[in-house]
Every structure is written in C-alpha cells, then in structure tokens.
Design an enzyme around this catalytic site. Structure first.
Site, mmCIF file in Angstrom:
data_model
loop_
_atom_site.group_PDB
_atom_site.id
_atom_site.type_symbol
_atom_site.label_atom_id
_atom_site.label_comp_id
_atom_site.label_asym_id
_atom_site.label_seq_id
_atom_site.Cartn_x
_atom_site.Cartn_y
_atom_site.Cartn_z
ATOM 1 N N ASN A 111 0.820 -1.206 0.000
ATOM 2 C CA ASN A 111 0.000 0.000 0.000
ATOM 3 C C ASN A 111 0.855 1.257 0.000
ATOM 4 O O ASN A 111 1.988 1.257 0.460
ATOM 5 C CB ASN A 111 -0.953 -0.001 1.193
ATOM 6 C CG ASN A 111 -1.954 -1.136 1.093
ATOM 7 O OD1 ASN A 111 -2.077 -1.736 0.032
ATOM 8 N ND2 ASN A 111 -2.634 -1.428 2.171
ATOM 9 N N HIS A 128 5.735 -0.764 -2.768
ATOM 10 C CA HIS A 128 5.288 -0.012 -3.948
ATOM 11 C C HIS A 128 5.299 1.489 -3.718
ATOM 12 O O HIS A 128 4.574 2.221 -4.380
ATOM 13 C CB HIS A 128 3.881 -0.477 -4.359
ATOM 14 C CG HIS A 128 3.855 -1.857 -4.930
ATOM 15 N ND1 HIS A 128 2.717 -2.635 -4.965
ATOM 16 C CD2 HIS A 128 4.835 -2.605 -5.504
ATOM 17 C CE1 HIS A 128 3.005 -3.798 -5.535
ATOM 18 N NE2 HIS A 128 4.278 -3.807 -5.860
HETATM 19 P P1 NAD Z 1 -6.070 -6.008 -4.862
HETATM 20 O O1 NAD Z 1 -7.064 -4.928 -5.117
HETATM 21 O O2 NAD Z 1 -5.537 -6.719 -6.047
HETATM 22 O O3 NAD Z 1 -6.729 -7.111 -3.887
HETATM 23 C C1 NAD Z 1 -7.319 -6.791 -2.671
HETATM 24 C C2 NAD Z 1 -7.785 -8.073 -2.012
HETATM 25 O O4 NAD Z 1 -8.257 -7.776 -0.714
HETATM 26 C C3 NAD Z 1 -8.934 -8.762 -2.755
HETATM 27 O O5 NAD Z 1 -8.703 -10.170 -2.775
HETATM 28 C C4 NAD Z 1 -10.163 -8.423 -1.904
HETATM 29 O O6 NAD Z 1 -11.160 -9.416 -1.947
HETATM 30 C C5 NAD Z 1 -9.553 -8.335 -0.532
HETATM 31 N N1 NAD Z 1 -10.247 -7.448 0.403
HETATM 32 C C6 NAD Z 1 -10.826 -6.254 0.162
HETATM 33 N N2 NAD Z 1 -11.259 -5.696 1.303
HETATM 34 C C7 NAD Z 1 -10.971 -6.578 2.300
HETATM 35 C C8 NAD Z 1 -11.148 -6.578 3.712
HETATM 36 N N3 NAD Z 1 -11.701 -5.548 4.336
HETATM 37 N N4 NAD Z 1 -10.716 -7.641 4.422
HETATM 38 C C9 NAD Z 1 -10.127 -8.701 3.809
HETATM 39 N N5 NAD Z 1 -9.910 -8.745 2.464
HETATM 40 C C10 NAD Z 1 -10.319 -7.689 1.718
HETATM 41 O O7 NAD Z 1 -4.898 -5.388 -3.985
HETATM 42 P P2 NAD Z 1 -3.366 -5.783 -3.881
HETATM 43 O O8 NAD Z 1 -3.218 -7.253 -3.857
HETATM 44 O O9 NAD Z 1 -2.807 -4.987 -2.772
HETATM 45 O O10 NAD Z 1 -2.719 -5.267 -5.243
HETATM 46 C C11 NAD Z 1 -3.069 -4.035 -5.794
HETATM 47 C C12 NAD Z 1 -1.948 -3.023 -5.957
HETATM 48 O O11 NAD Z 1 -2.552 -1.723 -5.919
HETATM 49 C C13 NAD Z 1 -0.971 -3.023 -4.824
HETATM 50 O O12 NAD Z 1 0.255 -2.779 -5.389
HETATM 51 C C14 NAD Z 1 -1.341 -1.831 -3.981
HETATM 52 O O13 NAD Z 1 -0.203 -1.082 -3.647
HETATM 53 C C15 NAD Z 1 -2.101 -0.903 -4.883
HETATM 54 N N6 NAD Z 1 -3.244 -0.275 -4.184
HETATM 55 C C16 NAD Z 1 -3.012 0.333 -2.984
HETATM 56 C C17 NAD Z 1 -4.048 0.888 -2.285
HETATM 57 C C18 NAD Z 1 -3.746 1.534 -0.964
HETATM 58 O O14 NAD Z 1 -2.629 2.004 -0.736
HETATM 59 N N7 NAD Z 1 -4.699 1.563 -0.040
HETATM 60 C C19 NAD Z 1 -5.349 0.848 -2.805
HETATM 61 C C20 NAD Z 1 -5.547 0.226 -4.062
HETATM 62 C C21 NAD Z 1 -4.479 -0.337 -4.729
#
Ligand code: NAD
Length: 268
Positions: A111, A128
């Site tokens: 994140n 990242h």
């Molecule tokens: P992803 O979106 O690919 O997957 C998220 C996963 O978490 C999914 O399987 C989903 O079902 C699950 N999920 C969602 N809410 C949940 C909860 N409350 N409890 C349990 N599980 C939950 O995310 P990723 O694998 O981190 O990959 C995406 C890329 O995008 C990463 O590199 C990340 O850095 C970036 N990203 C970051 C943010 C952030 O900083 N908050 C937000 C979006 C994307």
C-alpha cells in the site's frame, strides 16, 4: 468455539511461539478505511477495466515525457481519493499492536497510503512506494511531496527536479512496468529470509514481484508458517497458506490479537 474461533486460536499460538513474524499487506487492509482496492468485488478495476489499462501507461509516459506526466498528474484527482483525510482502521491498529507486543517485527506493505505508520507501526517497508513522497529514479533520493509547489512548477512549464542530480522526479508510487526500488526490495527479502511466520492480509496476491514474497517465505530452507486473512480465496490459499481465514481484516486481525493476549495471560 466455532471453526473460525479454533483457527484463530491456533494461529494465535503459532504467532506467540514465533521468533520473527512479519506481515505482508495489500489494498484490502485499507478498504475498511474507505480506500477502494483494485481487484476486490467493489475494486476500482473490477468496476472500470479501462482504468486498469490506463494504469499500465503511466510509467512509460513519465520516461518519455516527464512534463506530460506531471501535467496529467496535476489535472486529475487521485484514483484513490483524498488520502490525507483517511484514517487507519482496526486492521492497521491490530498489526501495530502486534509490533508493540514484540511479536511482529516488520510490515511489508504494497500500500501507498501511509496508514500503517499512522496507526503506529514503526518498521514498515513500502514495496510499492508512498503517495506522499516523490522519488528520483536516477539517484534514488526521496522527498516529501509537500516540499515542492508542484502545481506552481508545472504551471511554469517545468517539472519537479531532484535537488541532488537535477533529474525529473516522479511520484514515489511504483507503477506497472517500473522496477521495485532497490532499497525496499532488498530490505523485504532480508525480512522474509528471517521470518518464521508471515501474516498475509488483504491482498489478491497477483501483483508480481510482490506476490513472490509469501511464496519465498514458504519455499525457503527454513519455511515460515503462512497465515492468510482475506475476504476471498487467492492463488496463495491452496498452494502456499498454512492457514486461511476468510473474512474482513478489520474483524479478524483484532480477534487474533485478543486471542494472543488471552493465551499469553493464561486465560483458557
Ligand atoms: P487487490 O485490489 O488486487 O486485492 C485486494 C484483495 O483484498 C482482494 O482479494 C479483496 O477481496 C480483498 N479485500 C478487500 N477488502 C478486504 C477486507 N476488508 N478484508 C479482507 N480482504 C479484503 O490489492 P493488492 O493485492 O494490494 O494489489 C493491488 C496493488 O494496488 C498493490 O500494489 C497496492 O499497492 C495498490 N493499491 C493500494 C491501495 C492503498 O494504498 N490503499 C489501494 C488500491 C491499490
């Protein structure tokens, strides 16, 4: 005790016995703070595949034309919303508490939202990058975003530049096709080499090379116990995870912390 309760107790025992536990987190851990993930059922890309296609173009644009990259960056609101105002949720606080208890040694996060640090986690590796920072891809130096009047600089037809080497800066956030910053990559591997337990929370585990980390934790000569907490099964669930607890991280992770406290305090 129901099945979930039994698994939580078993996982609490594993963590209590561990010598070097680490966590590997993804966007899912921040959805309960109001930041959408990418690939969950309500994810940005699940709802808008075109946004995913555009995301693959950003790094190339920066390399070809930093001025066009910055003009685009200042003209569009951030995909993830106003991250300044977002607050950590019980998932982040639970991991910070595990670190204070001396159980968790490090959080490796995908994140970019700073929420682990806001919740009090101290040893955080941002695989990242961080949306509040800028980075020079030439010399690796990072700056706080607020150190630059980005809109003013772009308005004058220039781009923010590294104060050491003069190279155009980009957001510290790692885009598709961009190498993982060497410092974060090296530190993450060192932590995974050392760990004997890994909590994997809120990640679809399909973004590489980040998704290698739990696989490496499991396949190294001294394999770690992999504990996965996610709303839905992932490619790790069958192949890698020793424990899979299906649910919201904001519900499950605090329960694990409470169970550890009970076991450590001798409560049956
Ligand atoms: P992803 O979106 O690919 O997957 C998220 C996963 O978490 C999914 O399987 C989903 O079902 C699950 N999920 C969602 N809410 C949940 C909860 N409350 N409890 C349990 N599980 C939950 O995310 P990723 O694998 O981190 O990959 C995406 C890329 O995008 C990463 O590199 C990340 O850095 C970036 N990203 C970051 C943010 C952030 O900083 N908050 C937000 C979006 C994307």
């Amino acid at each position: 005790m129901n099945v979930e309760g039994e698994v939580i107790r078993e996982v609490a025992r594993v963590l209590l016995r561990s010598r070097y536990a680490v966590a590997f987190t993804g966007a899912g851990i921040s959805t309960e703070s109001g930041i959408p993930d990418f690939r969950g059922p309500l994810g940005i890309w699940t709802k808008n595949p075109e946004a995913e296609r555009r995301a693959y173009e950003v790094y190339g644009r920066f390399l070809r034309d930093p001025k066009a990259y910055w003009e685009e960056a200042v003209s569009r609101p951030s995909t993830l919303g106003d991250l300044e105002r977002v607050q950590p949720n019980p998932s982040h606080y639970a991991l910070a508490e595990l670190e204070k208890m001396g159980i968790l040694k490090c959080v490796i996060t995908q994140n970019i939202d700073n929420l682990h640090q806001k919740a009090g986690s101290r040893n955080v590796i941002e695989f990242h990058g961080n949306a509040f920072k800028l980075r020079c891809i030439n010399c690796g130096k990072r700056y706080g975003r607020s150190e630059f009047d980005i809109k003013g600089i772009v308005g004058r037809g220039d781009v923010p530049r590294c104060r050491d080497c003069g190279h155009p800066l980009k957001s510290d956030v790692v885009y598709f096709g961009e190498p993982i910053p060497h410092d974060a990559y090296k530190k993450s591997l060192e932590e995974v080499r050392k760990c004997d337990a890994m909590i994997v929370a809120g990640t679809s585990a399909v973004v590489y090379p980040a998704a290698y980390l739990p696989r490496f934790a499991k396949q190294k000569p001294n394999p770690a116990v992999v504990i996965e907490v996610n709303a839905e099964p992932t490619p790790l669930t069958i192949e890698v995870s020793d424990y899979f607890i299906q649910g919201m991280t904001g519900n499950i992770l605090p329960k694990i912390v409470e169970e550890i406290k009970c076991l450590a305090g001798g409560t049956p």
